[in-house]
Design a protein around this motif. Structure first.
Motif, PDB file in Angstrom:
ATOM      1  N   PRO A  22       0.800  -1.232   0.000  1.00 29.30           N
ATOM      2  CA  PRO A  22       0.000   0.000   0.000  1.00 29.30           C
ATOM      3  C   PRO A  22       0.828   1.275   0.000  1.00 29.30           C
ATOM      4  O   PRO A  22       0.384   2.308  -0.494  1.00 29.30           O
ATOM      5  N   TYR A  23       2.029   1.240   0.552  1.00 26.40           N
ATOM      6  CA  TYR A  23       2.810   2.460   0.661  1.00 26.40           C
ATOM      7  C   TYR A  23       3.494   2.839  -0.648  1.00 26.40           C
ATOM      8  O   TYR A  23       3.786   4.001  -0.891  1.00 26.40           O
ATOM      9  N   ARG A  24       3.767   1.847  -1.524  1.00 26.72           N
ATOM     10  CA  ARG A  24       4.476   2.145  -2.760  1.00 26.72           C
ATOM     11  C   ARG A  24       3.552   2.246  -3.973  1.00 26.72           C
ATOM     12  O   ARG A  24       3.816   2.994  -4.900  1.00 26.72           O
ATOM     13  N   THR A  25       2.475   1.483  -3.974  1.00 27.94           N
ATOM     14  CA  THR A  25       1.628   1.468  -5.163  1.00 27.94           C
ATOM     15  C   THR A  25       0.248   2.061  -4.924  1.00 27.94           C
ATOM     16  O   THR A  25      -0.511   2.224  -5.862  1.00 27.94           O
ATOM     17  N   GLY A  26      -0.047   2.383  -3.702  1.00 29.76           N
ATOM     18  CA  GLY A  26      -1.397   2.832  -3.397  1.00 29.76           C
ATOM     19  C   GLY A  26      -1.472   4.278  -2.985  1.00 29.76           C
ATOM     20  O   GLY A  26      -0.936   5.176  -3.644  1.00 29.76           O
ATOM     21  N   ASN A  27      -2.116   4.505  -1.867  1.00 31.23           N
ATOM     22  CA  ASN A  27      -2.492   5.831  -1.404  1.00 31.23           C
ATOM     23  C   ASN A  27      -1.309   6.505  -0.693  1.00 31.23           C
ATOM     24  O   ASN A  27      -0.937   6.120   0.409  1.00 31.23           O
ATOM     25  N   VAL A  28      -0.727   7.525  -1.326  1.00 32.66           N
ATOM     26  CA  VAL A  28       0.468   8.160  -0.763  1.00 32.66           C
ATOM     27  C   VAL A  28       0.248   9.646  -0.432  1.00 32.66           C
ATOM     28  O   VAL A  28       1.207  10.373  -0.210  1.00 32.66           O
ATOM     29  N   LEU A  29      -0.998  10.086  -0.410  1.00 29.22           N
ATOM     30  CA  LEU A  29      -1.253  11.486  -0.060  1.00 29.22           C
ATOM     31  C   LEU A  29      -0.721  11.828   1.328  1.00 29.22           C
ATOM     32  O   LEU A  29      -0.324  12.971   1.585  1.00 29.22           O
TER      33      LEU A  29
ATOM     34  N   SER B 150      -7.348   0.393   7.646  1.00 27.65           N
ATOM     35  CA  SER B 150      -8.706   0.936   7.758  1.00 27.65           C
ATOM     36  C   SER B 150      -8.975   2.160   6.909  1.00 27.65           C
ATOM     37  O   SER B 150     -10.129   2.418   6.566  1.00 27.65           O
ATOM     38  N   PHE B 151      -7.936   2.945   6.583  1.00 24.92           N
ATOM     39  CA  PHE B 151      -8.180   4.284   6.049  1.00 24.92           C
ATOM     40  C   PHE B 151      -7.544   4.527   4.695  1.00 24.92           C
ATOM     41  O   PHE B 151      -6.461   4.028   4.387  1.00 24.92           O
ATOM     42  N   HIS B 152      -8.228   5.354   3.909  1.00 24.25           N
ATOM     43  CA  HIS B 152      -7.725   5.899   2.657  1.00 24.25           C
ATOM     44  C   HIS B 152      -7.651   7.408   2.829  1.00 24.25           C
ATOM     45  O   HIS B 152      -8.613   8.036   3.278  1.00 24.25           O
ATOM     46  N   VAL B 153      -6.511   8.006   2.487  1.00 21.01           N
ATOM     47  CA  VAL B 153      -6.396   9.463   2.562  1.00 21.01           C
ATOM     48  C   VAL B 153      -7.016  10.043   1.306  1.00 21.01           C
ATOM     49  O   VAL B 153      -6.498   9.888   0.201  1.00 21.01           O
ATOM     50  N   ALA B 154      -8.150  10.701   1.461  1.00 20.16           N
ATOM     51  CA  ALA B 154      -8.945  11.134   0.308  1.00 20.16           C
ATOM     52  C   ALA B 154      -8.520  12.481  -0.240  1.00 20.16           C
ATOM     53  O   ALA B 154      -8.475  12.675  -1.459  1.00 20.16           O
TER      54      ALA B 154
END
Length: 252
Positions: free
Chosen positions: A74-81, A156-160
């Protein structure tokens, strides 16, 4: 208007607000019709700092979803905001997280908070949880949360979004609003009111410290708190004596 477009506040505003308690600011804001500016339920992490003053840099969480937030990396390919926020935050800014009051996972841990501190941030605030509580408490950096957890944020969370209006602990926070924290918690001062309230709030704080010294010394509340004209006159005389003493100390 984003915080980048807002006119800067003078150093004197930050200096004056740094002298003021959240309770005093709550009174001043109440006079302006702001009924509930205090972030109820958030506590300082550790006891190695007294407080802070800073401008809101906002971050909004939504629940993670499996097809958007993969578990493999998740840290490299996903949500990095979240990373972008920590690398963008500047001097006197406070990262404020809308975690919807959800403590099922952390809003950040000591690595991100350390980076924010090194960037010159004033504080890190979330209405959720933080990881690495012991490490954060040893940093001496203002961090506030509902509680501590070991569960990582991507669980649990996505930074939107970053730098949008949010709700944190039941209080509306707009980018660039001024947050003032002390050992009791955090209060949000609308940016448009910050310069107007700074001097009256500092004056109220000084007066109340004087009144508290008299009550602590055994005096009755009547006439002292709230102060009548005689007490206010005593305070003015006391102020003049303090100023004279300070001048003599500098000239000595």
């Amino acid at each position: 208007m984003s915080d980048q477009q807002q006119p800067p506040l003078g150093d004197d505003v930050f200096e004056l607000l740094s002298r003021v308690s959240t309770s005093t600011l709550a009174t001043q804001l109440f006079k302006k019709g702001i009924r509930q500016p205090f972030m109820v339920g958030l506590s300082p992490v550790g006891d190695r700092f007294d407080g802070f003053v800073g401008e809101a840099y906002t971050m909004r969480f939504i629940p993670a979803r499996e097809d958007i937030d993969p578990l493999d990396d998740p840290y490299r390919t996903g949500n990095v905001l979240q990373w972008e926020a920590v690398e963008q935050v500047g001097r006197r800014q406070v990262i404020v997280v809308d975690s919807r009051g959800d403590i099922s996972a952390a809003s950040a841990g000591d690595m991100l908070i350390t980076r924010a501190m090194n960037r010159g941030a004033a504080a890190f605030v979330t209405d959720g949880a933080l990881r690495d509580g012991h490490a954060v408490s040893e940093m001496g950096f203002p961090a506030y949360a509902k509680c501590i957890t070991a569960t990582t944020r991507p669980a649990s969370f996505h930074v939107a979004e970053l730098q949008v209006p949010i709700g944190c602990a039941g209080v509306a926070v707009y980018p660039g609003d001024i947050l003032v924290g002390d050992r009791d918690g955090i209060i949000v001062v609308p940016r448009a009111l910050a310069a107007e309230l700074a001097a009256p709030a500092a004056d109220q704080e000084a007066l109340e410290q004087y009144l508290h010294s008299r009550v602590r010394g055994g005096e009755s509340l009547w006439g002292v708190y709230p102060p009548d004209e005689s007490t206010l006159n005593d305070y003015r005389i006391w102020q003049q004596e303090q100023q004279r003493t300070d001048i003599e100390r500098v000239e000595a």
